[in-house]
Every structure is written in C-alpha cells, then in structure tokens.
Design a protein around this motif. Structure first.
Motif, PDB file in Angstrom:
ATOM      1  N   UNK A  87      75.490  95.824 -41.508  1.00 55.04           N
ATOM      2  CA  UNK A  87      76.710  95.229 -40.955  1.00 55.04           C
ATOM      3  C   UNK A  87      76.377  94.123 -39.953  1.00 55.04           C
ATOM      4  N   UNK A  88      75.444  94.410 -39.042  1.00 60.61           N
ATOM      5  CA  UNK A  88      75.091  93.429 -38.004  1.00 60.61           C
ATOM      6  C   UNK A  88      74.500  92.169 -38.626  1.00 60.61           C
ATOM      7  N   UNK A  89      73.561  92.344 -39.565  1.00 65.55           N
ATOM      8  CA  UNK A  89      72.956  91.179 -40.204  1.00 65.55           C
ATOM      9  C   UNK A  89      73.980  90.399 -41.024  1.00 65.55           C
ATOM     10  N   UNK A  90      74.864  91.136 -41.721  1.00 70.08           N
ATOM     11  CA  UNK A  90      75.887  90.473 -42.520  1.00 70.08           C
ATOM     12  C   UNK A  90      76.838  89.654 -41.670  1.00 70.08           C
ATOM     13  N   UNK A  91      77.321  90.248 -40.579  1.00 73.96           N
ATOM     14  CA  UNK A  91      78.237  89.532 -39.692  1.00 73.96           C
ATOM     15  C   UNK A  91      77.520  88.401 -38.959  1.00 73.96           C
ATOM     16  N   UNK A  92      76.249  88.638 -38.587  1.00 75.16           N
ATOM     17  CA  UNK A  92      75.469  87.597 -37.912  1.00 75.16           C
ATOM     18  C   UNK A  92      75.296  86.387 -38.827  1.00 75.16           C
ATOM     19  N   UNK A  93      74.958  86.647 -40.092  1.00 79.08           N
ATOM     20  CA  UNK A  93      74.802  85.553 -41.047  1.00 79.08           C
ATOM     21  C   UNK A  93      76.119  84.805 -41.224  1.00 79.08           C
ATOM     22  N   UNK A  94      77.221  85.546 -41.291  1.00 82.19           N
ATOM     23  CA  UNK A  94      78.526  84.918 -41.483  1.00 82.19           C
ATOM     24  C   UNK A  94      78.860  83.974 -40.331  1.00 82.19           C
TER      25      UNK A  94
ATOM     26  N   UNK B 292      78.863  79.914 -40.651  1.00 79.98           N
ATOM     27  CA  UNK B 292      80.191  79.334 -40.474  1.00 79.98           C
ATOM     28  C   UNK B 292      80.219  78.327 -39.329  1.00 79.98           C
ATOM     29  N   UNK B 293      79.410  78.569 -38.299  1.00 81.81           N
ATOM     30  CA  UNK B 293      79.405  77.692 -37.124  1.00 81.81           C
ATOM     31  C   UNK B 293      78.362  76.584 -37.214  1.00 81.81           C
ATOM     32  N   UNK B 294      77.465  76.668 -38.204  1.00 83.92           N
ATOM     33  CA  UNK B 294      76.390  75.683 -38.312  1.00 83.92           C
ATOM     34  C   UNK B 294      76.881  74.401 -38.972  1.00 83.92           C
TER      35      UNK B 294
ATOM     36  N   UNK C 214      75.558  73.733 -42.709  1.00 84.22           N
ATOM     37  CA  UNK C 214      76.070  74.451 -43.875  1.00 84.22           C
ATOM     38  C   UNK C 214      77.591  74.314 -43.918  1.00 84.22           C
ATOM     39  N   UNK C 215      78.047  73.157 -44.360  1.00 79.88           N
ATOM     40  CA  UNK C 215      79.480  72.902 -44.363  1.00 79.88           C
ATOM     41  C   UNK C 215      80.047  72.701 -45.765  1.00 79.88           C
ATOM     42  N   UNK C 216      79.257  72.935 -46.786  1.00 79.87           N
ATOM     43  CA  UNK C 216      79.755  72.738 -48.145  1.00 79.87           C
ATOM     44  C   UNK C 216      80.624  73.918 -48.556  1.00 79.87           C
ATOM     45  N   UNK C 217      81.424  73.725 -49.611  1.00 77.31           N
ATOM     46  CA  UNK C 217      82.285  74.799 -50.114  1.00 77.31           C
ATOM     47  C   UNK C 217      81.469  75.990 -50.587  1.00 77.31           C
ATOM     48  N   UNK C 218      80.303  75.715 -51.177  1.00 77.09           N
ATOM     49  CA  UNK C 218      79.445  76.801 -51.661  1.00 77.09           C
ATOM     50  C   UNK C 218      79.074  77.729 -50.513  1.00 77.09           C
TER      51      UNK C 218
ATOM     52  N   UNK D 271      79.698  82.765 -47.260  1.00 75.44           N
ATOM     53  CA  UNK D 271      79.986  83.411 -45.977  1.00 75.44           C
ATOM     54  C   UNK D 271      81.125  84.413 -46.129  1.00 75.44           C
ATOM     55  N   UNK D 272      82.166  84.039 -46.877  1.00 75.57           N
ATOM     56  CA  UNK D 272      83.300  84.944 -47.081  1.00 75.57           C
ATOM     57  C   UNK D 272      82.884  86.202 -47.847  1.00 75.57           C
TER      58      UNK D 272
END
Length: 371
Positions: free
Chosen positions: A14-21, A25-27, A30-34, A39-40
């Motif tokens: 959970x922590x790694x999954x939410x951390x990656x998200x 998302x904030x980087x 990594x702003x492409x639709x893919x 992230x979702x």
C-alpha cells in the motif's frame, strides 16, 4: 497491536503503491496520458487493498469507499493500455461510456455520505435481505466488468504492431496477472468450499506483492518510455542522428561486374533504393522490420534480397539492419542533446527490440564505416 507478516506485506504494498502514485502524479517528468492512467491503476489497487484489509481495524479507512475504486481500476487499466499501444479507441469520446459505472457509483457514495440517502437501500425497498443480494450482485458485476476490460486490453496488446519487445512483455505480464487474479477471486467461494481452504488472505498477500513489484518495475519502465518520448521531441539535424549517405556497392561487386552490363545497372538501382529506404526513410528504426517488408518495398523476392546483400556486401539481413541501428545510436551518444538519456532508451529509439540485442550488436563493433 502486533503486526503479522501479512500485515507488514500489505502495508508495504500500500505504501509503495500510494508513494508511486503521488510521486508520478506530482512529477513534471511524467505528464503524459500513459503515465496518468498508470498512476490511476496503482492508486486504485492500493486503495482497494487498504480498505478491504484495514477497514475493520481503522474505521477512518472507510472514507476511501467514497470513490468507486473497484470500477475505476479496470477503466484506468484499459485506458493505460490503449494509450500505451496508441489504439484509436483510447482517443475516442466513445470510450468514456466505460467510465459510467465508476461515475454513477461514486456519485451515489457521495450522496449517501453527505445527504444520508442510501441509493442501494432505497432500490432494495428498505429490505435488508434484498440489500445484501444487491451488494453481492454489485461485487459480481465488478469482477465481470474488470475481466471484460482487462481481457479486451490483453487482446489489443497481442494484436498491436510497432511495440518494442520489452514494452509488449510488460503490458502482457500485467494483463495476464490481473486476468488470472480476477478469475481466482471470482471463484474464491467455490474454491474455499471445494478444498476447505480460505484463500482470501493469500489473495491479498499476492496483490500486495504485485504492488511492490509493479512499483519497482513501473518506475524504471515509465522512465525509459518517457526518455524515448523526449528523444522523439528533440529537433536535431538529420545528419546528427542518421547514417551517412554512402553508396552500398561493395568492392567485390564493383571489381567483378561490367559497369555497362544491364545486370549491374539493375543491381545498382536496387542497392540505391535500399540505401534510400535506410538513410532517408529510416526503416531500420522499426523494431518489427522484417526481410519481407524490405523486399516488398524494393519489389523483389526475399531470396533476391538476401542474395543482393550476401553477394555484394558480404552480410546477412539482420546484421545489415543492425549496422544502421548501431550507427544511429553511436551518433546519438556523440550528440550532447542526448547525454542525459540512458543507453537503454537510446537503443530502443534506434530500433532494437530489447537491450540484450542492442548490447550484443554493439559489442560486435557494428559500424557501417567498417564495411
């Protein structure tokens, strides 16, 4: 509260999954639709795992159920795949109809939480037994809906053209895992009755391990994909990233053929067209390029193409293509605009299907100048 091994494993996932998200998302990188849909997917699975496993211990976790993560996950995964393989449906407005279950249920959850109106209880006619049946039907519908969308995504991956080997493998592994996982979850009750074994904790542990793995591999994979997109956006002069326009006639061929011979003229014409396909059209950048595709472009048979390369250039088809790819990669290595990109990303952009093939070709010292 004493934490068990399963507790620690689920917490880690959970922590790694939410951390990656949050990280992706904030980087700005990594702003492409893919990336957004990836992230979702991770956020949805992390949230589902959180409230399924920890809701009894931490009531506040129930707030996560305000969002219908269970129906967001399959839609987000399908969109991630469609965007990754550049399938037209991913850019069509019609695809958003598949988001309807998520939007409707999320709206119903918010209405229930803020206005105290339980849509499902109302639909059940204020009957608790009917309400329980409706909840079971909703869970079954979620599984069927997820299997449908993930299965469709897997079929599209298998039929997609132009994917690099590593990218296809990454998408296929994720799709296959999720398909098997969803089917096992759907058959959980029959399996429990048949084998007298409770599998739910095992399934949660497997999902946690998957989140840990997808977090570790996902960052690397998305980083390579983003680098390739940045490479493609860089505007450079053609000479900086393409092989030099050199005639492809080999010395042996030139020494043994009569320049006035019609056979020589025909062969020279085909070699020049082949040179144009490689240098001007950069066919070698296609990771799925085959002998058949090149032969069709030249209007000759595959056998004659092999003879053309073997007799005149003393080289096989794969080595011929890889020489151009390595030349392109070397030119990019020498260009300062590409210094921040990884060797792996440059190799993929040069047309290699995998880093192992690129490293092997590079170690052979392929360079068109050495012919």
């Amino acid at each position: 509260m004493i934490l068990t091994f399963l507790d620690v494993l689920v917490l880690l996932g959970v922590i790694l999954g939410l951390f990656l998200s949050v990280l992706l998302f904030s980087s700005r990188s990594f702003r492409s639709d893919v990336h957004r849909y990836f992230v979702l997917v991770v956020a949805s699975l992390s949230s589902i795992l959180t409230y399924v496993y920890f809701e009894q211990h931490f009531p506040a976790v129930a707030l996560l159920e305000l969002i219908s993560w269970e129906f967001l996950f399959p839609f987000a995964f399908m969109m991630y795949v469609l965007k990754a393989i550049k399938y037209p449906l991913g850019s069509s407005g019609k695809v958003w109809w598949w988001a309807a279950p998520f939007l409707i249920l999320t709206l119903a959850y918010f209405v229930d939480f803020f206005l105290g109106f339980d849509l499902f209880y109302w639909l059940a006619g204020n009957n608790l037994e009917k309400l329980e049946i409706m909840i079971e039907v909703k869970a079954f519908t979620f599984l069927l809906f997820s299997i449908l969308l993930v299965g469709f995504s897997y079929i599209r991956i298998r039929r997609a053209k132009g994917l690099y080997k590593t990218e296809r493998r990454w998408l296929e592994l994720n799709s296959l895992f999720l398909l098997v996982y969803l089917w096992v979850w759907m058959l959980g009750d029959p399996i429990t009755l048949l084998f007298d074994v409770t599998i739910w904790n095992y399934l949660l542990a497997i999902l946690a391990i998957f989140l840990v793995w997808v977090t570790y591999r996902g960052i690397h994979h998305l980083n390579i994909s983003e680098q390739r997109r940045q490479i493609q956006r860089i505007e450079v002069k053609a000479v900086a990233i393409t092989a030099k326009k050199e005639p492809l006639e080999g010395d042996h061929f030139m020494a043994t053929q009569d320049i006035r011979s019609p056979i020589y003229q025909k062969t020279a014409d085909k070699l020049q067209k082949l040179n144009t396909l490689m240098v001007d059209e950069q066919m070698y950048c296609d990771p799925n390029l085959t002998r058949t595709m090149v032969a069709e472009k030249l209007n000759i048979s595959e056998g004659y193409l092999s003879e053309l390369l073997g007799t005149n250039l003393k080289i096989g088809f794969n080595d011929f293509i890889n020489k151009f790819r390595v030349d392109r990669a070397i030119n990019m290595f020498h260009d300062r605009q590409f210094h921040l990109f990884s060797i792996e990303a440059i190799g993929f952009e040069a047309g290699f299907k995998s880093k192992s093939v690129f490293y092997t070709a590079f170690k052979k010292g392929y360079s068109k100048n050495s012919w």
